[in-house]
Each structure stands twice: as C-alpha cells, then as structure tokens.
Design an enzyme around this catalytic site. Structure first.
Site, PDB file in Angstrom:
ATOM      1  N   ARG A  63      -0.044  44.902 -29.921  1.00 17.34           N
ATOM      2  CA  ARG A  63       0.775  43.985 -29.129  1.00 17.34           C
ATOM      3  C   ARG A  63       0.981  44.549 -27.731  1.00 17.34           C
ATOM      4  O   ARG A  63       0.877  45.728 -27.496  1.00 17.34           O
ATOM      5  CB  ARG A  63       2.154  43.790 -29.772  1.00 17.34           C
ATOM      6  CG  ARG A  63       2.177  42.895 -30.964  1.00 17.34           C
ATOM      7  CD  ARG A  63       3.600  42.759 -31.479  1.00 17.34           C
ATOM      8  NE  ARG A  63       4.452  42.076 -30.522  1.00 17.34           N
ATOM      9  CZ  ARG A  63       5.578  42.576 -30.007  1.00 17.34           C
ATOM     10  NH1 ARG A  63       5.996  43.780 -30.345  1.00 17.34           N
ATOM     11  NH2 ARG A  63       6.293  41.879 -29.144  1.00 17.34           N
ATOM     12  N   LYS A 127       6.939  53.186 -38.548  1.00 17.88           N
ATOM     13  CA  LYS A 127       5.946  52.112 -38.476  1.00 17.88           C
ATOM     14  C   LYS A 127       4.721  52.426 -39.334  1.00 17.88           C
ATOM     15  O   LYS A 127       3.984  53.367 -39.073  1.00 17.88           O
ATOM     16  CB  LYS A 127       5.541  51.875 -37.023  1.00 17.88           C
ATOM     17  CG  LYS A 127       4.523  50.749 -36.890  1.00 17.88           C
ATOM     18  CD  LYS A 127       4.460  50.203 -35.486  1.00 17.88           C
ATOM     19  CE  LYS A 127       3.345  49.180 -35.348  1.00 17.88           C
ATOM     20  NZ  LYS A 127       3.436  48.389 -34.145  1.00 17.88           N
ATOM     21  N   ARG A 254      14.669  48.120 -30.624  1.00 11.81           N
ATOM     22  CA  ARG A 254      14.999  49.512 -30.986  1.00 11.81           C
ATOM     23  C   ARG A 254      16.412  49.552 -31.514  1.00 11.81           C
ATOM     24  O   ARG A 254      17.230  48.739 -31.128  1.00 11.81           O
ATOM     25  CB  ARG A 254      14.990  50.411 -29.734  1.00 11.81           C
ATOM     26  CG  ARG A 254      13.684  50.481 -28.998  1.00 11.81           C
ATOM     27  CD  ARG A 254      12.833  51.614 -29.522  1.00 11.81           C
ATOM     28  NE  ARG A 254      11.595  51.693 -28.776  1.00 11.81           N
ATOM     29  CZ  ARG A 254      10.554  50.902 -28.959  1.00 11.81           C
ATOM     30  NH1 ARG A 254      10.599  49.936 -29.843  1.00 11.81           N
ATOM     31  NH2 ARG A 254       9.446  51.032 -28.244  1.00 11.81           N
TER      32      ARG A 254
HETATM   33  C1  BTN Z   1       0.844  46.130 -33.214  1.00 12.10           C
HETATM   34  O1  BTN Z   1       1.648  46.679 -33.950  1.00 12.10           O
HETATM   35  O2  BTN Z   1       0.869  46.319 -31.985  1.00 12.10           O
HETATM   36  C2  BTN Z   1      -0.194  45.215 -33.815  1.00 12.10           C
HETATM   37  C3  BTN Z   1      -1.366  46.007 -34.297  1.00 12.10           C
HETATM   38  C4  BTN Z   1      -2.439  45.149 -34.901  1.00 12.10           C
HETATM   39  C5  BTN Z   1      -3.690  45.952 -35.201  1.00 12.10           C
HETATM   40  C6  BTN Z   1      -4.714  45.161 -35.958  1.00 12.10           C
HETATM   41  S1  BTN Z   1      -5.977  46.184 -36.628  1.00 12.10           S
HETATM   42  C7  BTN Z   1      -6.905  44.773 -37.065  1.00 12.10           C
HETATM   43  C8  BTN Z   1      -6.761  43.781 -35.930  1.00 12.10           C
HETATM   44  N1  BTN Z   1      -7.772  44.019 -34.913  1.00 12.10           N
HETATM   45  C9  BTN Z   1      -7.240  44.449 -33.779  1.00 12.10           C
HETATM   46  O3  BTN Z   1      -7.900  44.760 -32.764  1.00 12.10           O
HETATM   47  N2  BTN Z   1      -5.914  44.526 -33.881  1.00 12.10           N
HETATM   48  C10 BTN Z   1      -5.449  44.078 -35.181  1.00 12.10           C
END
Ligand code: BTN
Length: 256
Positions: A63, A127, A254
């Site tokens: 994100r 996390k 947070r």
């Molecule tokens: C976050 O917490 O910021 C979201 C992370 C999401 C990661 C997943 S891994 C599979 C899919 N492909 C990506 O490039 N991102 C999501």
C-alpha cells in the site's frame, strides 16, 4: 538458503475439493508482482477466479507505493481476480478480504490473529500480512501477502513490527483454505455488501476501544478512540468533536 515454498497444483486442488473448479491457478517460480501480472490478465478479459501465485516476487507492491519484501519461500504471495457484480459498490471490500484471511488462518490453527484497519493482518499485534486491492477493467485484483518466515535481509526498521507464521506451514493447504474462505466472503459481499461481514470484522478489530492516531502524508495526525468501522468500511474515531469517519486511502493507523 531459504526453503522452497513448493506450490503444487494437484495438492491445492485436492485441498480445495469441490471448490477447485471455481479457480484457475497459475503457479510462477518468479515474477515482478502477482498484482501486476493479474492486472494485465484482467485487461485481456480473464474471468473471476484466476489466481496467480508466485514463489518469489522481484517487485512486490504494498500500500501507499511501498515495496512488499519477501524472499523465495519466505512468503505466501498471490493475487485473485474477482469481477464485481454490476452495481455493487466496493466499499469495505478490503475489510471483507481481511475477514476471509483471518478465518482461514484461525481454521488452520493459527491463534492471536486480528485485523488492523484498513488492510493489515496481525499476529500477536505484529504485521503478519497485508492486502492490496487494485482495480482494473471492472475487476478487483486482490493481492495478498503473508509472511511464512521473516526474510533475513528485511530492512531493520521494519523487523520489530513484523510477524511470521514461523512453524512449518503446509502452503498448499493454507492457500486452499485462503481461497475457500475468500470464495465464501466474496459471495457474501456480492449479495449483501460489507455490512453482512461487519460483525465479524468488529470481532477481529485489533484496536477496538484503543487510543489511536491516523497518519496521513497530507494532514495532521488525527487522534481518537477506535470505535470500529461503519457499515461501509469507514473507520470510526471518537474524538473531542464526536464520532469522525476516516475513509480508506493513503492513511495508516497507529496506537497513540
Ligand atoms: C500492504 O500491506 O502494504 C499490502 C501488501 C500486499 C502484498 C501482496 S503480495 C501479492 C500481491 N502482489 C503484490 O505485488 N502485492 C500483493
């Protein structure tokens, strides 16, 4: 050297049972980002149920423009294509996906799972994983990353807040369980919207009743008591001005 995650189509299908026919699963040894790959397939007209799983991503996306770090075998990274029913707003979709992930983990024997608005999966307060939903060609590309083990080369500033499943994980069975719970949650969402999953999300809310701050690159921090989420997925904060709504966007939450 990291252990190989060893995804196997036959094992995933066997664990899915009758639901196997609902998914078309591509296993890749390596790709840039499963979301990026699936967006291209969505734009080419691929249907709901297409899944891309990667043993390793070289440019995993998180994100807010962040990078999702994972070494080969250390992370369960996949994306699911889901075409929204016409007229169904996507409000709360990422929260519905969080409920599905938590339910799959709990059903797999993982304890102390909770959700942090809007997109984080927590294990013991740290996390464990995240969800990145991107929209393309009237489809939702639902990207999920879960830490199986913490990568040895994880940036030191991220390590203290990160969790991993740790124990040896049967990845094919876990992936099948995740897909089955996603299938169930998305069907509920399609017919009833997020409100149909609202109670379950509230029960998983890691910060229920806690003092929190909402951080945004564009506004001063907003501090208040977390009162869960509204029926449309907006975060509800109790502040000196009453209950304020925070809609999902480029913000993070947070403990205050
Ligand atoms: C976050 O917490 O910021 C979201 C992370 C999401 C990661 C997943 S891994 C599979 C899919 N492909 C990506 O490039 N991102 C999501």
């Amino acid at each position: 050297m990291a252990a190989h995650a060893c995804f196997e189509l036959a094992s995933i299908a066997a664990a899915l049972g009758p639901l196997a026919g609902r998914f078309d699963i591509d296993v890749l040894a390596e790709c840039d980002s499963t979301n990026a790959r699936l967006i291209a397939r969505a734009e080419a007209g691929a249907p709901s149920g297409l899944v891309i799983v990667a043993e390793r991503q070289t440019a995993g996306r998180g994100r807010m423009g962040r990078t999702w770090f994972s070494a080969a075998g250390d992370s369960l990274t996949f994306s699911l294509l889901w075409r929204l029913p016409a007229g169904r707003p996507i409000d709360g979709l990422s929260l519905a996906v969080g409920v599905a992930i938590a339910d799959a983990l709990v059903a797999s024997g993982v304890q102390k799972v909770a959700l942090k608005w809007p997109n984080d999966i927590l294990l013991g307060g740290r996390k464990l994983g995240g969800v990145l939903i991107e929209l393309a060609a009237s489809a939702a590309v639902i990207g999920i990353g879960l830490n199986l083990r913490l990568p040895a080369d994880m940036p030191p500033e991220l390590a203290p807040a990160a969790a991993a499943l740790g124990q040896p994980v049967a990845v094919n069975e876990l992936l099948a369980k995740l897909l089955a719970e996603l299938h169930r949650a998305l069907a509920t969402f399609a017919s009833g919207g997020f409100v149909a999953l609202h109670g379950r999300w509230q029960g998983l809310n890691a910060y229920a009743g806690a003092e929190v701050q909402v951080l945004s690159p564009f506004a001063p921090p907003l501090i208040g008591r977390c009162r869960g989420v509204a029926d449309d997925g907006a975060l509800l904060l109790e502040t000196g001005r009453g209950i304020e709504r925070v809609i999902s966007g480029d913000v993070s939450l947070r403990r205050a």
